[in-house]
Design a protein around this motif. Sequence first.
Motif, mmCIF file in Angstrom:
data_model
loop_
_atom_site.group_PDB
_atom_site.id
_atom_site.type_symbol
_atom_site.label_atom_id
_atom_site.label_comp_id
_atom_site.label_asym_id
_atom_site.label_seq_id
_atom_site.Cartn_x
_atom_site.Cartn_y
_atom_site.Cartn_z
ATOM 1 N N LYS A 146 -19.269 -16.462 -2.966
ATOM 2 C CA LYS A 146 -19.805 -16.107 -1.644
ATOM 3 C C LYS A 146 -20.431 -14.715 -1.642
ATOM 4 O O LYS A 146 -21.551 -14.525 -1.178
ATOM 5 C CB LYS A 146 -18.700 -16.169 -0.582
ATOM 6 N N THR A 147 -19.671 -13.751 -2.159
ATOM 7 C CA THR A 147 -20.169 -12.376 -2.141
ATOM 8 C C THR A 147 -21.355 -12.228 -3.105
ATOM 9 O O THR A 147 -22.314 -11.494 -2.821
ATOM 10 C CB THR A 147 -19.035 -11.392 -2.476
ATOM 11 N N THR A 148 -21.309 -12.967 -4.188
ATOM 12 C CA THR A 148 -22.432 -12.954 -5.138
ATOM 13 C C THR A 148 -23.702 -13.469 -4.461
ATOM 14 O O THR A 148 -24.771 -12.856 -4.567
ATOM 15 C CB THR A 148 -22.087 -13.828 -6.365
ATOM 16 N N GLY A 159 -15.712 -10.677 -7.057
ATOM 17 C CA GLY A 159 -14.468 -10.945 -7.759
ATOM 18 C C GLY A 159 -13.273 -10.393 -7.013
ATOM 19 O O GLY A 159 -12.172 -10.304 -7.542
#
Length: 369
Positions: A15-17, A30
């Motif tokens: 998601k954050t990637t 991560g």
Amino acid sequence: MKLQFGIIGPAQSGKTTVFNALCSTQASVGDYSAAKAANIAIVKFPDTRVDKLAEIYGSAKTTHPEIEFIDIAGLAAHGAKDHHDAAELLKEGSFVHQLRMAQALLLVIRYFDDDNIAHPKGSIDPARDIIDMESELIIIDLVQIEKRLQALNHLIKVRPDDKSKAELALMEKMKDHLENELPLRELDFTREERLLLSGFRFLSLKPALYVLNISEDRIGDSIQIEQKYQRQDRKNLALAALCGKIEMEIAALAPEDREVFLKDMGIQQPALFKVIKKAYELLGLITFLTASENEARAWAIAEGYTAYEAAGEIHSDMQRGFIKAETIQFDELIAGGDWTDARKAGKIRLEGKEYIVQEGDVILYRFNV
Ligand SMILES: Nc1nc2c(ncn2[C@@H]2O[C@H](COP(=O)(O)OP(=O)(O)O)[C@@H](O)[C@H]2O)c(=O)[nH]1
Ligand SMILES: [Mg+2]
């Protein structure tokens, strides 16, 4: 109109990637602790037509529609597996509240292999994860509806009125639908029902854009992957396949360096373009343009808006004092030179209030205040 997408998905799905890839940000990846605050970024829609208009008009500034992405840490960290979990998630101050405020959901599903990154379910299976995500949204909505039904039943006993009864019927209808394991976005509502619904912000009612976070070696197959996993029988649901990790790296480069890297990787269009294109289709949006010496601007509006409704997006005065919408297609304007040339050639149409604005219309509103 500002678009808002709340990003959710299983832990470590990327998601954050994906958020970083879309927003050219460098939020830490991560890291999936539930206590972390959400990552929020506002991104402008790239649209070269705006720059072209600015060039012709000598506009002092350019303005693009914006899209806000909210990468919510909480929901993914545990996820609602049952009614108890769902009730926990609904507690005030939880991340679900933030999610509820978003207009649509971007659901990130893992489709990359990496033995060093654990999958909460132990294996890579995008189809299963999509079904599980849907169930999670459905459970959260069911819990909310059951609570509301209790309150309504109580209310009706004390003071039976038509509005409460109508709401009760609506909640029962939605409950039945959810119990058949179908999201609310697939249910048809009457105008009256929509009004009753407006305060609730159910999660499974929000348009959903699934992003399959694919590994590098699947980039070449992204179209086939999209075709395979996009369910044609689903309403208000779209799906895009992209490689979050590579796109995040490319998004971190200077804009002028990005193109050559995208080409090298075999990526047709950057993640943000793809997501915006899908979002437009999903939400039924089109773009119209305005330009003057002050500003060249693109506006996102709902497909089917009249010239009158579109004027309201710009300014209420413009809507109130509406006289005519002088209109031309962007391509036609550019082909003919500038606005004066187009007018001389008789290409500017004089449209009235009821005109349905088309994708790529350049509009000059005539109005008096
Ligand atoms: N190999 C590989 N790893 C990825 C990819 N996307 C994300 N990751 C890694 O997966 C881990 C979790 O990513 P993150 O974006 O933090 O996931 P989140 O918990 O859903 O926000 C990080 O170590 C990422 O570097 C990918 O496409 N390929
Ligand atoms: Mg994260």
